[in-house]
Design a protein around this motif. Sequence first.
Motif, PDB file in Angstrom:
ATOM      1  N   ARG A 160       0.806  -1.223   0.000  1.00 46.64           N
ATOM      2  CA  ARG A 160       0.000   0.000   0.000  1.00 46.64           C
ATOM      3  C   ARG A 160       0.844   1.281   0.000  1.00 46.64           C
ATOM      4  O   ARG A 160       0.311   2.375   0.102  1.00 46.64           O
ATOM      5  N   MET A 161       2.136   1.146  -0.101  1.00 47.18           N
ATOM      6  CA  MET A 161       3.010   2.321  -0.118  1.00 47.18           C
ATOM      7  C   MET A 161       2.815   3.105  -1.419  1.00 47.18           C
ATOM      8  O   MET A 161       2.656   2.513  -2.489  1.00 47.18           O
ATOM      9  N   PRO A 162       2.815   4.437  -1.368  1.00 47.43           N
ATOM     10  CA  PRO A 162       2.667   5.232  -2.595  1.00 47.43           C
ATOM     11  C   PRO A 162       3.755   4.906  -3.617  1.00 47.43           C
ATOM     12  O   PRO A 162       4.885   4.573  -3.265  1.00 47.43           O
ATOM     13  N   THR A 163       3.396   5.037  -4.864  1.00 47.82           N
ATOM     14  CA  THR A 163       4.301   4.669  -5.948  1.00 47.82           C
ATOM     15  C   THR A 163       5.613   5.430  -5.877  1.00 47.82           C
ATOM     16  O   THR A 163       6.695   4.859  -6.104  1.00 47.82           O
ATOM     17  N   LYS A 164       5.570   6.728  -5.577  1.00 54.57           N
ATOM     18  CA  LYS A 164       6.818   7.507  -5.573  1.00 54.57           C
ATOM     19  C   LYS A 164       7.787   7.009  -4.505  1.00 54.57           C
ATOM     20  O   LYS A 164       9.008   7.010  -4.707  1.00 54.57           O
ATOM     21  N   TRP A 165       7.245   6.544  -3.376  1.00 50.10           N
ATOM     22  CA  TRP A 165       8.115   6.006  -2.333  1.00 50.10           C
ATOM     23  C   TRP A 165       8.656   4.642  -2.719  1.00 50.10           C
ATOM     24  O   TRP A 165       9.806   4.297  -2.395  1.00 50.10           O
ATOM     25  N   LEU A 166       7.850   3.869  -3.413  1.00 45.92           N
ATOM     26  CA  LEU A 166       8.322   2.575  -3.886  1.00 45.92           C
ATOM     27  C   LEU A 166       9.442   2.740  -4.916  1.00 45.92           C
ATOM     28  O   LEU A 166      10.424   1.986  -4.918  1.00 45.92           O
ATOM     29  N   LEU A 167       9.305   3.729  -5.787  1.00 49.61           N
ATOM     30  CA  LEU A 167      10.356   3.990  -6.764  1.00 49.61           C
ATOM     31  C   LEU A 167      11.660   4.381  -6.072  1.00 49.61           C
ATOM     32  O   LEU A 167      12.749   3.928  -6.449  1.00 49.61           O
ATOM     33  N   ALA A 168      11.537   5.235  -5.056  1.00 49.54           N
ATOM     34  CA  ALA A 168      12.731   5.666  -4.327  1.00 49.54           C
ATOM     35  C   ALA A 168      13.371   4.487  -3.592  1.00 49.54           C
ATOM     36  O   ALA A 168      14.598   4.318  -3.607  1.00 49.54           O
ATOM     37  N   LEU A 169      12.546   3.661  -2.962  1.00 52.62           N
ATOM     38  CA  LEU A 169      13.069   2.521  -2.218  1.00 52.62           C
ATOM     39  C   LEU A 169      13.724   1.511  -3.157  1.00 52.62           C
ATOM     40  O   LEU A 169      14.813   0.986  -2.866  1.00 52.62           O
ATOM     41  N   SER A 170      13.092   1.243  -4.290  1.00 50.34           N
ATOM     42  CA  SER A 170      13.665   0.279  -5.238  1.00 50.34           C
ATOM     43  C   SER A 170      14.979   0.809  -5.807  1.00 50.34           C
ATOM     44  O   SER A 170      15.927   0.039  -6.014  1.00 50.34           O
ATOM     45  N   ALA A 171      15.059   2.110  -6.045  1.00 50.99           N
ATOM     46  CA  ALA A 171      16.311   2.695  -6.535  1.00 50.99           C
ATOM     47  C   ALA A 171      17.415   2.541  -5.496  1.00 50.99           C
ATOM     48  O   ALA A 171      18.560   2.201  -5.831  1.00 50.99           O
ATOM     49  N   ALA A 172      17.082   2.772  -4.221  1.00 47.23           N
ATOM     50  CA  ALA A 172      18.072   2.625  -3.149  1.00 47.23           C
ATOM     51  C   ALA A 172      18.558   1.180  -3.067  1.00 47.23           C
ATOM     52  O   ALA A 172      19.757   0.925  -2.893  1.00 47.23           O
ATOM     53  N   CYS A 173      17.633   0.223  -3.197  1.00 48.11           N
ATOM     54  CA  CYS A 173      18.026  -1.188  -3.167  1.00 48.11           C
ATOM     55  C   CYS A 173      18.878  -1.548  -4.375  1.00 48.11           C
ATOM     56  O   CYS A 173      19.881  -2.255  -4.262  1.00 48.11           O
ATOM     57  N   MET A 174      18.501  -1.045  -5.540  1.00 50.26           N
ATOM     58  CA  MET A 174      19.214  -1.395  -6.768  1.00 50.26           C
ATOM     59  C   MET A 174      20.606  -0.775  -6.818  1.00 50.26           C
ATOM     60  O   MET A 174      21.512  -1.322  -7.449  1.00 50.26           O
ATOM     61  N   LEU A 175      20.803   0.332  -6.132  1.00 48.93           N
ATOM     62  CA  LEU A 175      22.102   1.004  -6.144  1.00 48.93           C
ATOM     63  C   LEU A 175      23.167   0.257  -5.353  1.00 48.93           C
ATOM     64  O   LEU A 175      24.344   0.584  -5.453  1.00 48.93           O
ATOM     65  N   GLN A 176      22.755  -0.699  -4.533  1.00 45.68           N
ATOM     66  CA  GLN A 176      23.716  -1.461  -3.717  1.00 45.68           C
ATOM     67  C   GLN A 176      24.464  -0.520  -2.761  1.00 45.68           C
ATOM     68  O   GLN A 176      25.707  -0.515  -2.692  1.00 45.68           O
ATOM     69  N   ILE A 177      23.700   0.269  -2.006  1.00 47.13           N
ATOM     70  CA  ILE A 177      24.292   1.269  -1.112  1.00 47.13           C
ATOM     71  C   ILE A 177      25.273   0.669  -0.102  1.00 47.13           C
ATOM     72  O   ILE A 177      26.332   1.254   0.149  1.00 47.13           O
ATOM     73  N   PRO A 178      24.990  -0.497   0.507  1.00 42.98           N
ATOM     74  CA  PRO A 178      25.999  -1.071   1.415  1.00 42.98           C
ATOM     75  C   PRO A 178      27.342  -1.312   0.735  1.00 42.98           C
ATOM     76  O   PRO A 178      28.401  -1.080   1.335  1.00 42.98           O
ATOM     77  N   PHE A 179      27.324  -1.748  -0.521  1.00 44.37           N
ATOM     78  CA  PHE A 179      28.573  -1.953  -1.254  1.00 44.37           C
ATOM     79  C   PHE A 179      29.263  -0.623  -1.553  1.00 44.37           C
ATOM     80  O   PHE A 179      30.495  -0.529  -1.507  1.00 44.37           O
ATOM     81  N   ILE A 180      28.472   0.394  -1.876  1.00 49.46           N
ATOM     82  CA  ILE A 180      29.058   1.709  -2.157  1.00 49.46           C
ATOM     83  C   ILE A 180      29.760   2.248  -0.916  1.00 49.46           C
ATOM     84  O   ILE A 180      30.884   2.760  -0.983  1.00 49.46           O
ATOM     85  N   ALA A 181      29.086   2.121   0.233  1.00 56.06           N
ATOM     86  CA  ALA A 181      29.695   2.566   1.491  1.00 56.06           C
ATOM     87  C   ALA A 181      30.967   1.774   1.776  1.00 56.06           C
ATOM     88  O   ALA A 181      31.993   2.329   2.207  1.00 56.06           O
ATOM     89  N   GLN A 182      30.926   0.468   1.530  1.00 53.97           N
ATOM     90  CA  GLN A 182      32.101  -0.380   1.749  1.00 53.97           C
ATOM     91  C   GLN A 182      33.233   0.009   0.796  1.00 53.97           C
ATOM     92  O   GLN A 182      34.419   0.001   1.186  1.00 53.97           O
ATOM     93  N   PHE A 183      32.884   0.388  -0.425  1.00 53.81           N
ATOM     94  CA  PHE A 183      33.908   0.792  -1.388  1.00 53.81           C
ATOM     95  C   PHE A 183      34.633   2.042  -0.909  1.00 53.81           C
ATOM     96  O   PHE A 183      35.877   2.098  -0.928  1.00 53.81           O
ATOM     97  N   PHE A 184      33.893   3.071  -0.502  1.00 55.41           N
ATOM     98  CA  PHE A 184      34.534   4.303  -0.049  1.00 55.41           C
ATOM     99  C   PHE A 184      35.352   4.065   1.221  1.00 55.41           C
ATOM    100  O   PHE A 184      36.401   4.685   1.422  1.00 55.41           O
ATOM    101  N   HIS A 185      34.874   3.169   2.063  1.00 55.56           N
ATOM    102  CA  HIS A 185      35.650   2.803   3.253  1.00 55.56           C
ATOM    103  C   HIS A 185      36.976   2.163   2.833  1.00 55.56           C
ATOM    104  O   HIS A 185      38.042   2.487   3.391  1.00 55.56           O
TER     105      HIS A 185
END
Length: 396
Positions: A131-156
């Motif tokens: 039931r989450m609004p579409t715009k929030w789902l798009l943002a969440l899916s983008a965050a998941c697809m970006l592999q943010i934990p890996f990005i943070a690990q890379f900069f570390h």
Amino acid sequence: MSPANNRIQIIDSLRGFALFGLFIVHALEHFDFNMYPNGEPSWLATLNGHIYETVFFLFAGKAYAIFSLMFGLSFFIQMDRQAQKGNDFTLRFGWRLLILLGFGYIHGLFYCGDVLTVFAILGLSLLFLYRMPTKWLLALSAACMLQIPFIAQFFHSVSDPAFQLPQSRMIDLFIGGALVYSTGSFLDVVQYNSWSGQLAKWLFYIDYGRTWQIVALFIWGMLLGRTRFFEHYERHLPLCRKVIVISLLAFAALFEFNRLIPYFGLSEASATIATKIVTSYANIAFTLVLISGFILLYAGKHWQPALNRLAPVGKMSLTCYTSQSIIGTLAFYHYGLGMYAHLGVALSLVYGILFFGLQMALAPVWLRHFSYGPLEWLWRCLTFTTFNVPFRKHQP
């Protein structure tokens, strides 16, 4: 309880295509058992190498992504159809996922690479996102697809010269599995897969960021359902053409960037992380090429009849998927026919094509007499806690 008769054919066909790609990769891998005959002639070794690279280029990391997207789409369709009847299907679908988890665990005793348990556990997230609004789902899916934990690990890793990647047990577990599969009995395989094989699989999904990716693909599938994309796919053909062009350009750039990573002067740890991130992006870009290309071909009068032959397999995807690996492990593992010692990559491809062709031949015959595949029927019965689900079709 009558069977659903308003299925969308292109969805079943696309799911069947994903299952084909998934199975061909598994066949070449000998079902997570990458051991091949020794002493092959040089020409055959060269051919095997080209076949392996081509199949993995086309389907590895992509077929499972399409399968994941279709799972999210199926979730939405079931929730939406029940909502149209005035039913809240949330708890029932949660129960349905628990049943799938049971199916997956049993299947995983034969084949540790089982994806059903992964879908069942990660699929619980959909119950909270529906039931989450579409715009929030798009943002969440983008965050998941970006592999943010890996990005943070890379900069570390870049900022800390002493950074070392955590040691993973995954490789050791798969090596242990190969020993069991090449020498052990059926009970040895079951015992190993009951825990160690499952752990190896989950470490693989976590180490390569597939858990985040799958959640994003689930969301994309759900959003395609919200927009009724496949119900009116003809309207979206111009969009599909644009997606192919953009995704091909993105894939080409990412593929070349990945090739150049070793020349950037990064530490081994940083280069490894960067390769995981870029490979993840490239796989999704090529997945979009495959999906859009499939839709465009399906829209053509000449290709649609051929692609519709995949639909019965897609409709019986649970039965077909599990039977592929149960029979495949029996064929390749030591406790069965031990074909790992006789079939190289080329002949494994032939095995995969012939077996899938057999499924394509048998599935429509089955569906002429039955409303569901055997496991699909059982899953539906257990979902609604009744065996009053028509199985055999009534003959006129």
